[in-house]
Motif scaffolding. Sequence first.
Motif, PDB file in Angstrom:
ATOM      1  N   GLY A  60       6.186  47.251  73.970  1.00 27.81           N
ATOM      2  CA  GLY A  60       6.807  45.935  73.841  1.00 27.81           C
ATOM      3  C   GLY A  60       8.085  45.996  73.023  1.00 27.81           C
ATOM      4  N   ARG A  61       8.079  46.786  71.962  1.00 29.07           N
ATOM      5  CA  ARG A  61       9.284  46.921  71.139  1.00 29.07           C
ATOM      6  C   ARG A  61      10.393  47.648  71.899  1.00 29.07           C
ATOM      7  N   GLN A  62      10.014  48.592  72.723  1.00 26.61           N
ATOM      8  CA  GLN A  62      11.018  49.276  73.537  1.00 26.61           C
ATOM      9  C   GLN A  62      11.649  48.302  74.535  1.00 26.61           C
ATOM     10  N   PHE A  63      10.818  47.450  75.127  1.00 27.62           N
ATOM     11  CA  PHE A  63      11.341  46.425  76.032  1.00 27.62           C
ATOM     12  C   PHE A  63      12.277  45.472  75.284  1.00 27.62           C
ATOM     13  N   LEU A  64      11.881  45.107  74.065  1.00 23.64           N
ATOM     14  CA  LEU A  64      12.693  44.187  73.265  1.00 23.64           C
ATOM     15  C   LEU A  64      14.080  44.771  73.007  1.00 23.64           C
ATOM     16  N   MET A  65      14.136  46.051  72.720  1.00 25.64           N
ATOM     17  CA  MET A  65      15.432  46.696  72.489  1.00 25.64           C
ATOM     18  C   MET A  65      16.295  46.650  73.741  1.00 25.64           C
ATOM     19  N   LEU A  66      15.677  46.815  74.894  1.00 24.12           N
ATOM     20  CA  LEU A  66      16.429  46.776  76.146  1.00 24.12           C
ATOM     21  C   LEU A  66      16.919  45.360  76.453  1.00 24.12           C
ATOM     22  N   VAL A  67      16.062  44.373  76.229  1.00 23.33           N
ATOM     23  CA  VAL A  67      16.447  42.979  76.470  1.00 23.33           C
ATOM     24  C   VAL A  67      17.599  42.578  75.549  1.00 23.33           C
ATOM     25  N   THR A  68      17.440  42.866  74.264  1.00 24.58           N
ATOM     26  CA  THR A  68      18.459  42.490  73.288  1.00 24.58           C
ATOM     27  C   THR A  68      19.736  43.290  73.494  1.00 24.58           C
ATOM     28  N   GLY A  69      19.582  44.578  73.728  1.00 24.29           N
ATOM     29  CA  GLY A  69      20.748  45.428  73.933  1.00 24.29           C
ATOM     30  C   GLY A  69      21.537  45.048  75.170  1.00 24.29           C
ATOM     31  N   ALA A  70      20.837  44.681  76.239  1.00 25.11           N
ATOM     32  CA  ALA A  70      21.529  44.297  77.471  1.00 25.11           C
ATOM     33  C   ALA A  70      22.404  43.072  77.247  1.00 25.11           C
ATOM     34  N   THR A  71      21.900  42.119  76.467  1.00 29.46           N
ATOM     35  CA  THR A  71      22.665  40.898  76.201  1.00 29.46           C
ATOM     36  C   THR A  71      23.888  41.198  75.336  1.00 29.46           C
TER      37      THR A  71
END
Length: 210
Positions: free
Chosen positions: A165-176
């Motif tokens: 979940g934290r890895q996904f969060l980094m991708l979501v936040t980083g993409a934005t």
Amino acid sequence: MPVTKGSPLDPARTRAAVLHRATAIFYARGLDGVGVAELCSTMGISKETLYRHFGSKEGLIEAVLKERSERVTRWLSEAAEAAGSDPRARLAAVFDALASWHGEPGFRGCAILNAATQHHGAGGPDEAGQHGAPREVAARHLERRLALLTDIARDAGAAQPEVLGRQFLMLVTGATIVADHHPGTPDAARHARTAALALLDAATHPDHRP
């Protein structure tokens, strides 16, 4: 629409209208890009109205960020739910929603994280005399997003859903962040989507990893 002086609107409607208008102004100008006098003039309200409903400009900022966090969290959750019960489809839907948002005219990144970057106080007044509310709201905002992504990882059967979940969060936040600050990467959400799905597949089908 602006709430003019002497408006017959009830307090709840007045507050909601001010929040709606202030949200657009702060997103376009930044928290420190407009003073109280200009803010009130642009919204068509008196300073007394602002202070009566929010106490101060900082109180208005906090209310704007909290309302936006709730709205964005609900929007992303609904996008995932609309994709059905398959965790992979739900995860893909999160990034598809981001891609749609990133492509909207006037996109300026995440207003909540932008605000937290401007106001560095961790709690109480910081060196500039501002309050730490933006950073506190941002922390709660990310926790809500993390909960959604961790639930997807857990439903997919990942052995370590909290880590995934934290890895996904980094991708979501980083993409934005990339979509906002690096025009040379117009498909940031799509690239993040590919990476997230690869992580999910690796976590749920370890025998298929290269």
